[in-house]
Each structure stands twice: as C-alpha cells, then as structure tokens.
Design an enzyme around this catalytic site. Structure first.
Site, mmCIF file in Angstrom:
data_model
loop_
_atom_site.group_PDB
_atom_site.id
_atom_site.type_symbol
_atom_site.label_atom_id
_atom_site.label_comp_id
_atom_site.label_asym_id
_atom_site.label_seq_id
_atom_site.Cartn_x
_atom_site.Cartn_y
_atom_site.Cartn_z
ATOM 1 N N ARG A 136 0.862 -1.180 0.000
ATOM 2 C CA ARG A 136 0.000 0.000 0.000
ATOM 3 C C ARG A 136 0.900 1.233 0.000
ATOM 4 O O ARG A 136 1.988 1.227 0.595
ATOM 5 C CB ARG A 136 -0.892 0.025 1.249
ATOM 6 C CG ARG A 136 -2.068 -0.955 1.201
ATOM 7 C CD ARG A 136 -3.159 -0.424 0.277
ATOM 8 N NE ARG A 136 -4.375 -1.222 0.362
ATOM 9 C CZ ARG A 136 -4.696 -2.191 -0.476
ATOM 10 N NH1 ARG A 136 -3.855 -2.512 -1.451
ATOM 11 N NH2 ARG A 136 -5.841 -2.842 -0.352
ATOM 12 N N HIS A 142 -0.835 0.741 -9.999
ATOM 13 C CA HIS A 142 -1.486 -0.212 -9.096
ATOM 14 C C HIS A 142 -2.102 -1.372 -9.884
ATOM 15 O O HIS A 142 -3.313 -1.601 -9.869
ATOM 16 C CB HIS A 142 -2.553 0.477 -8.237
ATOM 17 C CG HIS A 142 -2.859 -0.294 -6.979
ATOM 18 N ND1 HIS A 142 -3.320 0.305 -5.834
ATOM 19 C CD2 HIS A 142 -2.777 -1.625 -6.679
ATOM 20 C CE1 HIS A 142 -3.513 -0.614 -4.896
ATOM 21 N NE2 HIS A 142 -3.181 -1.787 -5.394
ATOM 22 N N GLU A 147 -3.186 7.787 -4.517
ATOM 23 C CA GLU A 147 -3.573 7.271 -5.837
ATOM 24 C C GLU A 147 -4.920 7.865 -6.280
ATOM 25 O O GLU A 147 -5.824 8.004 -5.466
ATOM 26 C CB GLU A 147 -3.701 5.749 -5.787
ATOM 27 C CG GLU A 147 -2.398 5.041 -5.510
ATOM 28 C CD GLU A 147 -2.583 3.527 -5.344
ATOM 29 O OE1 GLU A 147 -3.702 3.025 -5.616
ATOM 30 O OE2 GLU A 147 -1.633 2.870 -4.943
#
Length: 310
Positions: free
Chosen positions: A228, A275, A257
């Site tokens: 993360r 991602h 993000e």
C-alpha cells in the site's frame, strides 16, 4: 430479494450473478440522501480494498450483515467496528498471490537491468549514435529483505529463488520458513540489497518505511512497494532518491492514488506502475468470482469461504 450496495464498481459478470439473488444498488449512482431513505433494506455491501466502506456509510446501514471485499487488502474497511456490530467481512486471498508476486519480480528486474532507460536508449536513436548502453547490475546472489511474509511475500520469495538470493524477512511474528527473521526493520534494510514491501496497510504500518529505513537500505539499495502507498513515507522516499541516499525504487502503489508526485515521475531511478499488481484478466476474474461466491454463500448459509482474520 435482499438488497446489496456495490461500492467502487463491479464487472458485468459480477453484477449479473448478484442480480439473480439481490436487488443491486450502485453507490456511484446515489448519495447520502438516497442512502438515508433506503438504508434499512441494505443487508450486504460489495466493495474493494481501495474504496472500502466509508465510516458514515457503514454507520448509516443499521441492518448490514456482510461486506464482501474484492481484493486481499481491506484496510479501508473498519474491521473493529464490523466485529463490534457482528458484520462479516471477507476478502480474496490466495487467488492473486502469484500475480502480485510476478509484478514484484518484474519491478525488481526492471530496476536492476534499467529496463526503462535502455528502452528509451533504443527508441531515441542513441544506441546508433553512441554505441552500447551503460552496464546494469546483476540480480544474482543479492540479499532480499521482505517486509511482510504472508502468502504473497512467500510467493515472492519462491519466484526470486532462481537468482540464488539470501532471503530475509521482517513481520509481526517469526514464521516457520527457511529464511532469516529480523525483528528490526531498519537492521534488515541495512543488510539488504533489495527491500520488498508486501505488508498490509493500515495504522500499524503507516510510513513504517521511513527516512531511517531508506537510509539504511542505502545508495545501492532498491525499494519495491507492491503493498500500500501508506506503508512508505513518500516525502522521505523522494528525498532519498533525489539525494542519492537510495539507489532505485519500483512502485506499484502511492500515497494519494491515482495522484503521483511529479518529483517521482521526473526521477530516472524509478519504475512506476498504476497499481496493477493483480491486474490480469485471469486473476481479476478469479477475484471477482470469489467476491460473489462469498456474498452468495453468506446469503444462503450465513457462512463465507474467506473471512478476514479479525
């Protein structure tokens, strides 16, 4: 039929299967005013590890029984509150282990062999003008430190084994594995050539990879993050990369993000992905199937296949 609230989107196949047993409501088409009027009939939520369930949404659902999370990470869901209220929470472990591990290996190789630099060297015509590109580094016989040796961490270690590494790890507890355990992350970083982050997100691991850890990894070190964005202090990371305190970084995740700092995008010693750790057709299909299977099993029997540990 019971009602399910879908947060963060779902594939057409997921929606079709859910619609056979549920009245489906898409959160993207509604707001808190709608929720206030319809909250009592919603018993299930389908979401993902990024969007989770905002506290105000969970608090507004008095009859919520179950949250099915599309993803292995679920730090955006308040599991403490879910346990208090008796709400079952599930996720999708196992089915994405290999794909995320492959992404981690890809980032390691891209950093070590300067994939982006050499690709640009060919495309720009520099190879023809200047001759051979500068040498890169060998991945053979490196010390690889893994932060978080769960299912995916162990899959990463297995996939990197052909390069004959010395594999070490740091996690909350020591595990029965053939790798050396470090109870101190900074000490492990100091002994590692590569630090791979695959620990869960959340308050306990927020910015656990800080300036001190990055400095310990050092100017020849490589940081890989497929966990993360919150796990790494992004400001400290940018400073370390700009100043030469850290050598390279391969990142699949970021603090805000999809916003990625311009400083990271400008650096030549980074490899950046949007991602996509588990983002293959096959893996995402398996994750979607498991998400819906957990939902339908809970409706049918009150049990689930893959509950979160809490």
């Amino acid at each position: 039929m019971p009602d399910v609230l879908v947060i963060g989107g779902a594939t057409e196949a997921m929606l079709a299967r859910m619609s056979e047993k549920f009245t489906v409501h898409k959160w993207a088409e509604h707001d808190m005013d709608w929720l206030e009027e319809n909250a009592e009939k919603i018993t299930h939520v389908v979401t993902n590890g990024h969007d989770g369930v905002r506290p105000e949404i969970m608090a507004a659902l008095p009859n919520l029984q179950m949250i099915s999370c599309y993803g292995v990470g679920y730090d955006a869901i308040d599991t403490t509150e879910a346990v208090r209220r008796g709400i079952m929470v599930t996720h999708t472990p196992g089915v994405l282990n290999d794909e995320v591990a492959t992404t981690a290996v890809m980032l390691v190789l891209a950093c070590y062999r300067e994939l982006l630099r050499d690709d640009a060297y060919v495309r720009s015509g520099e190879w023809e003008k200047k001759g051979s590109a500068p040498l890169t580094r060998s991945l053979e016989n490196q010390t690889i430190g893994i932060l978080g040796l769960g299912r995916i961490g162990q899959a990463i270690a297995t996939k990197l084994a052909p390069w004959n590494p010395t594999t070490v790890y740091h996690s909350r507890t020591k595990k029965d594995v053939p790798y050396t355990y470090y109870d101190n992350l900074e000490a492990m970083a100091a002994d590692s050539d590569i630090l791979i982050c695959i620990t869960p997100g959340g308050a306990e691991t927020r910015k656990i990879v800080n300036a001190e850890v990055l400095a310990a990894l050092g100017p020849k070190g490589t940081l890989i993050n497929v966990a993360r964005g919150s796990v790494v202090d992004e400001t400290a990371l940018i400073d370390a990369l700009q100043s030469g305190k850290l050598g390279w970084a391969g990142l699949d995740v970021f603090e805000q993000e999809p916003k990625v700092p311009q400083a990271l995008r400008d650096l030549p010693n980074t490899v950046l992905l949007p991602h996509v750790g588990s983002a293959t057709v096959e893996t995402r299909t398996a994750m979607a199937n498991l998400t819906v299977e957990n939902l339908l099993q809970h409706l049918e029997t009150g049990t689930v296949a893959t509950p979160v540990p809490e």
